[in-house]
Design a protein around this motif. Structure first.
Motif, PDB file in Angstrom:
ATOM      1  N   HIS A  32       0.709  -0.979   0.047  1.00  8.64           N
ATOM      2  CA  HIS A  32      -0.079   0.117  -0.064  1.00  8.64           C
ATOM      3  C   HIS A  32       0.922   1.350  -0.001  1.00  8.64           C
ATOM      4  N   THR A  82     -10.849 -10.035   0.359  1.00  6.30           N
ATOM      5  CA  THR A  82     -10.108  -8.659   0.252  1.00  6.30           C
ATOM      6  C   THR A  82      -8.687  -8.927   0.721  1.00  6.30           C
ATOM      7  N   SER A  86      -5.531  -8.479  -1.524  1.00 13.61           N
ATOM      8  CA  SER A  86      -4.791  -7.124  -1.286  1.00 13.61           C
ATOM      9  C   SER A  86      -3.314  -7.512  -0.815  1.00 13.61           C
ATOM     10  N   THR A 101      -7.140  -6.024  -5.354  1.00 22.98           N
ATOM     11  CA  THR A 101      -7.831  -5.224  -4.284  1.00 22.98           C
ATOM     12  C   THR A 101      -8.811  -6.370  -3.582  1.00 22.98           C
ATOM     13  N   MET A 145      -8.670   2.419  -1.726  1.00 21.54           N
ATOM     14  CA  MET A 145      -9.133   0.940  -1.760  1.00 21.54           C
ATOM     15  C   MET A 145     -10.562   0.652  -1.517  1.00 21.54           C
ATOM     16  N   ASP A 179     -10.390  -2.251  -8.924  1.00 27.18           N
ATOM     17  CA  ASP A 179      -8.951  -2.337  -8.722  1.00 27.18           C
ATOM     18  C   ASP A 179      -8.172  -1.112  -9.378  1.00 27.18           C
TER      19      ASP A 179
END
Length: 255
Positions: A32, A82, A86, A101, A145, A179
């Motif tokens: 991230h 998720t 992710s 994501t 996100m 995404d």
């Protein structure tokens, strides 16, 4: 409501968590937008932008589960999906990374506000337990996100279903657009915080966006295909729960 799909949902959610534990990524420094990477002012700004969606999402989740506690398994499935996707990252822009994501599925099933909560909780767990992302940047990561991606995916799903009612195409596009939207917003966040010396925000946005695009476009396509497969599974084994969710999320954020 039929309950034949509930044990299978629990098994699937547990399988996704087990998959993640077995395949936990090795390094975490670029997940991230990493801790401390954004200037304090921008970190506070994105927290302020994110929190209203979180509060509304909590309210929406309470309404959804008040009379139908069995839906909590679908909430858990959305969170596990998720969480796993992710956490599968590829190196990208310094201070960030490219990864699926997983928010498109939850946005289609639950709506964008509940997914804003689920996605942000996933990011918080990753920051606290896996050192993926960070607490100062959690607002920015959650906005890109869990909020922007979820709303974009939900809007695309509704638009396709309204115009053609091709459900599988709608689910594929919802996942892929959720995404891609995440990384468009991330590029905006990074460009705003670090404008280029020559060209300012626009030049910086093009630089960050072009780097993300190399990995994110194929990832978005792959995520869309995987989401359709999981959607087909849910349609086969939990049609009752999906029908109930569809009735509850009809009308989007107004309910």
């Amino acid at each position: 409501m039929k309950r034949r799909g509930i044990p299978k949902l629990a098994l699937l959610a547990g399988g996704l968590v087990l998959y993640f534990l077995v395949n936990e990524p090795g390094t975490a420094h670029a997940m991230h937008i990493m801790e401390g990477f954004l200037p304090l002012g921008w970190a506070v700004f994105w927290w302020a932008a994110f929190l209203p969606f979180f509060a509304l999402g909590v309210w929406k989740l309470k309404l959804m589960t008040r009379d139908n506690p069995d839906l909590k398994l679908l909430l858990g499935l959305s969170g596990a999906f998720t969480f796993v996707l992710s956490a599968l990252k590829l190196p990208s822009v310094t201070g960030s990374s490219s990864h699926p994501t997983g928010t498109g599925l939850g946005a289609v099933m639950l709506g964008p506000l509940p997914m804003s909560v689920i996605g942000s909780v996933v990011l918080a767990f990753q920051a606290l337990l896996l050192a993926h992302g960070g607490l100062t940047t959690l607002g920015a990561n959650a906005f890109s996100m869990a909020v922007a991606g979820s709303f974009a995916g939900y809007a695309v799903y509704k638009l396709v279903m309204k115009s053609s009612e091709r459900e599988r195409l709608a689910v594929f596009l919802a996942a892929a657009i959720a995404d891609l939207t995440t990384y468009v917003v991330t590029s905006v966040q990074l460009a705003a915080a670090f404008p280029a010396a020559d060209g300012g925000f626009a030049a910086s946005f093009l630089k960050f966006g072009s780097i993300f695009a190399v990995t994110q476009i194929p990832l978005a396509i792959s995520e869309g295909l995987l989401t359709v497969l999981l959607w087909n599974w849910l349609k086969s084994y939990s049609p009752g729960e999906l029908s109930l969710l569809k009735r509850q999320t009809k009308g989007g954020i107004s309910r």
